[in-house]
Design an enzyme around this catalytic site. Structure first.
Site, PDB file in Angstrom:
ATOM      1  N   ILE A  79      26.012  20.890 -19.566  1.00  0.00           N
ATOM      2  CA  ILE A  79      26.428  21.109 -20.957  1.00  0.00           C
ATOM      3  C   ILE A  79      25.403  20.601 -21.963  1.00  0.00           C
ATOM      4  O   ILE A  79      25.536  20.857 -23.165  1.00  0.00           O
ATOM      5  CB  ILE A  79      27.787  20.443 -21.250  1.00  0.00           C
ATOM      6  CG1 ILE A  79      27.747  18.941 -20.948  1.00  0.00           C
ATOM      7  CG2 ILE A  79      28.896  21.123 -20.468  1.00  0.00           C
ATOM      8  CD1 ILE A  79      29.030  18.216 -21.329  1.00  0.00           C
ATOM      9  N   PHE A  84      15.962  12.701 -22.141  1.00  0.00           N
ATOM     10  CA  PHE A  84      16.547  11.648 -21.310  1.00  0.00           C
ATOM     11  C   PHE A  84      16.940  12.149 -19.937  1.00  0.00           C
ATOM     12  O   PHE A  84      17.041  11.396 -18.988  1.00  0.00           O
ATOM     13  CB  PHE A  84      17.803  11.090 -21.992  1.00  0.00           C
ATOM     14  CG  PHE A  84      18.820  12.158 -22.313  1.00  0.00           C
ATOM     15  CD1 PHE A  84      19.664  12.643 -21.336  1.00  0.00           C
ATOM     16  CD2 PHE A  84      18.908  12.687 -23.580  1.00  0.00           C
ATOM     17  CE1 PHE A  84      20.583  13.642 -21.619  1.00  0.00           C
ATOM     18  CE2 PHE A  84      19.825  13.679 -23.876  1.00  0.00           C
ATOM     19  CZ  PHE A  84      20.658  14.164 -22.898  1.00  0.00           C
ATOM     20  N   ARG A  86      19.855  15.115 -18.133  1.00  0.00           N
ATOM     21  CA  ARG A  86      20.854  16.171 -18.304  1.00  0.00           C
ATOM     22  C   ARG A  86      22.273  15.605 -18.386  1.00  0.00           C
ATOM     23  O   ARG A  86      22.554  14.552 -17.824  1.00  0.00           O
ATOM     24  CB  ARG A  86      20.770  17.159 -17.138  1.00  0.00           C
ATOM     25  CG  ARG A  86      19.436  17.893 -17.070  1.00  0.00           C
ATOM     26  CD  ARG A  86      19.382  18.846 -15.898  1.00  0.00           C
ATOM     27  NE  ARG A  86      18.164  19.657 -15.923  1.00  0.00           N
ATOM     28  CZ  ARG A  86      17.871  20.604 -15.039  1.00  0.00           C
ATOM     29  NH1 ARG A  86      18.717  20.851 -14.043  1.00  0.00           N
ATOM     30  NH2 ARG A  86      16.751  21.294 -15.152  1.00  0.00           N
ATOM     31  N   ASP A 200      19.626   4.808 -34.164  1.00  0.00           N
ATOM     32  CA  ASP A 200      19.331   6.186 -33.763  1.00  0.00           C
ATOM     33  C   ASP A 200      20.422   7.140 -34.245  1.00  0.00           C
ATOM     34  O   ASP A 200      20.859   8.023 -33.511  1.00  0.00           O
ATOM     35  CB  ASP A 200      19.175   6.270 -32.245  1.00  0.00           C
ATOM     36  CG  ASP A 200      18.397   7.516 -31.820  1.00  0.00           C
ATOM     37  OD1 ASP A 200      17.593   8.024 -32.634  1.00  0.00           O
ATOM     38  OD2 ASP A 200      18.577   7.979 -30.685  1.00  0.00           O
TER      39      ASP A 200
END
Length: 378
Positions: A79, A84, A86, A200
């Site tokens: 999805i 980074f 999956r 972030d």
């Protein structure tokens, strides 16, 4: 999620469902969290943990359990994807729940340090507007994080990556998301001791449940904020280009107002539908904040800043007030930015003022002539 030094230029982004930004020069010292740092975080945040009686301690999963949950990480379960690694949708038989399972790339942007920080932060912190960490896996060299599943994906999916046939966010939903995200940030800044600096905040890190209720996610870059008479913490500059506060990008001095700036950028994205950085636009419009600042000075131009996808269906007064909040948040001088608690107050009020497009005239003429007004979101 991916990161780059805030002061660098924006690089080309991979076309993925999550940000494909590039992180540069990750030093080997970032690959572990010191014992003293972990101890400080645990002891300092223990009060926050004890206050939440409904806090759920993160579970540990084996790699085999998570492979089973995702049908051996089948492509059909994928999805999201980024620097980074999956994210897969999976079903946890042990807890009978659907979950989002993030498998970190061995050579990716999120190292052991970020993995440990995220597990630690989300295990100690609990708030309705923070994503719930169900558990994690640290089998051998495998690093996976298991979150509650957020069926509507990220805010970015609904602002910038709208799939064909999907209805754009209406004004009421945008204000609901903005207010909720601000509440999550307020919890980090004002309800924990020491405060937590998110570091972030961006649209791809704001996830939505099936009722468009927002939750902040991805805490790998979070830092414990200053305490006592200290005004800031000094750290290597990390974040996503376009969202970082200018003083942090230049000096590495991180404060709570650095997060407020990032929130202001997100709020501008929510209002305008534009990306923080968009290289496809003309030179003067590629940086969202730089484009918006001259327009902030002339209220007559505020209507030009509304997302054309709204098709003029927004309250003029609400638009002006939301833009005023965004303008204060992205002030160049951090001391001129508001506290996040004041932002929450303003946006909660705007979210409570429900706009009925059927009862008010369409504003402006920025959408194509003859385009019928959109129906209300059900």
């Amino acid at each position: 999620m991916g990161w780059i030094p805030c002061s660098g230029k924006s690089s080309g982004r991979n076309k993925t469902r999550r940000n494909g930004d590039h992180k540069l020069d990750r030093k080997s010292s970032d690959c572990s969290v010191s014992t003293s740092e972990k101890s400080r975080a645990k002891s300092s945040l223990s009060e926050s943990k004890s206050k939440g009686s409904d806090h759920i301690v993160a579970q540990t999963f084996t790699f085999s359990e998570l492979a089973t949950a995702t049908r051996n990480f089948r492509k059909e379960c994928l999805i999201g994807e980024g620097g980074f690694g999956r994210v897969y949708k999976g079903y946890l038989a042990s807890t009978s729940q659907t979950a989002a399972i993030k498998q970190l790339d061995h050579n990716g942007l999120q190292g052991n340090r970020e993995f440990l920080v995220e597990v630690l932060m989300l295990s100690l912190l609990h708030h309705p507007n923070l994503v719930n960490l169900i558990g994690y896996c640290a089998d051998g060299d495998q690093r996976l994080l298991v979150y509650e599943y957020m069926p509507l994906g990220s805010l970015e999916d609904h602002l910038h990556d709208i799939s064909p046939g999907k209805q754009p966010l209406d004004w009421n939903t945008r204000m609901k998301i903005a207010a909720g995200a601000a509440k999550g940030l307020e919890y980090l800044h004002d309800k924990t001791m020491p405060p937590v600096i998110y570091r972030d905040l961006k649209c791809s890190n704001i996830l939505l449940d099936d009722d468009y209720f927002p939750k902040l996610s991805d805490f790998g870059l979070a830092k414990l904020g200053p305490v006592g008479d200290k005004s800031h913490v000094s750290t290597r500059v990390m974040g996503t280009y376009g969202y970082c506060a200018p003083e942090y990008a230049m000096t590495g001095q991180l404060t709570l107002k650095s997060d407020v700036y990032s929130f202001g950028v997100v709020l501008l994205e929510i209002i305008t539908g534009r990306k923080a950085i968009d290289s496809s636009r003309s030179t003067g419009e590629q940086n969202l904040v730089a484009w918006a600042r001259p327009l902030f000075k002339d209220r007559r131009k505020f209507s030009q800043m509304a997302d054309p996808m709204l098709q003029g269906q927004y309250p003029p007064r609400g638009l002006y007030q939301a833009l005023a909040v965004a303008a204060m948040c992205v002030q160049e001088q951090p001391n001129l930015r508001p506290l996040i608690a004041d932002v929450v107050t303003a946006l909660s009020y705007l979210a409570s003022q429900k706009f009925d497009p059927l009862a008010q005239p369409v504003q402006g003429s920025l959408f194509a002539p003859g385009t019928p007004p959109r129906s209300k979101r059900v």
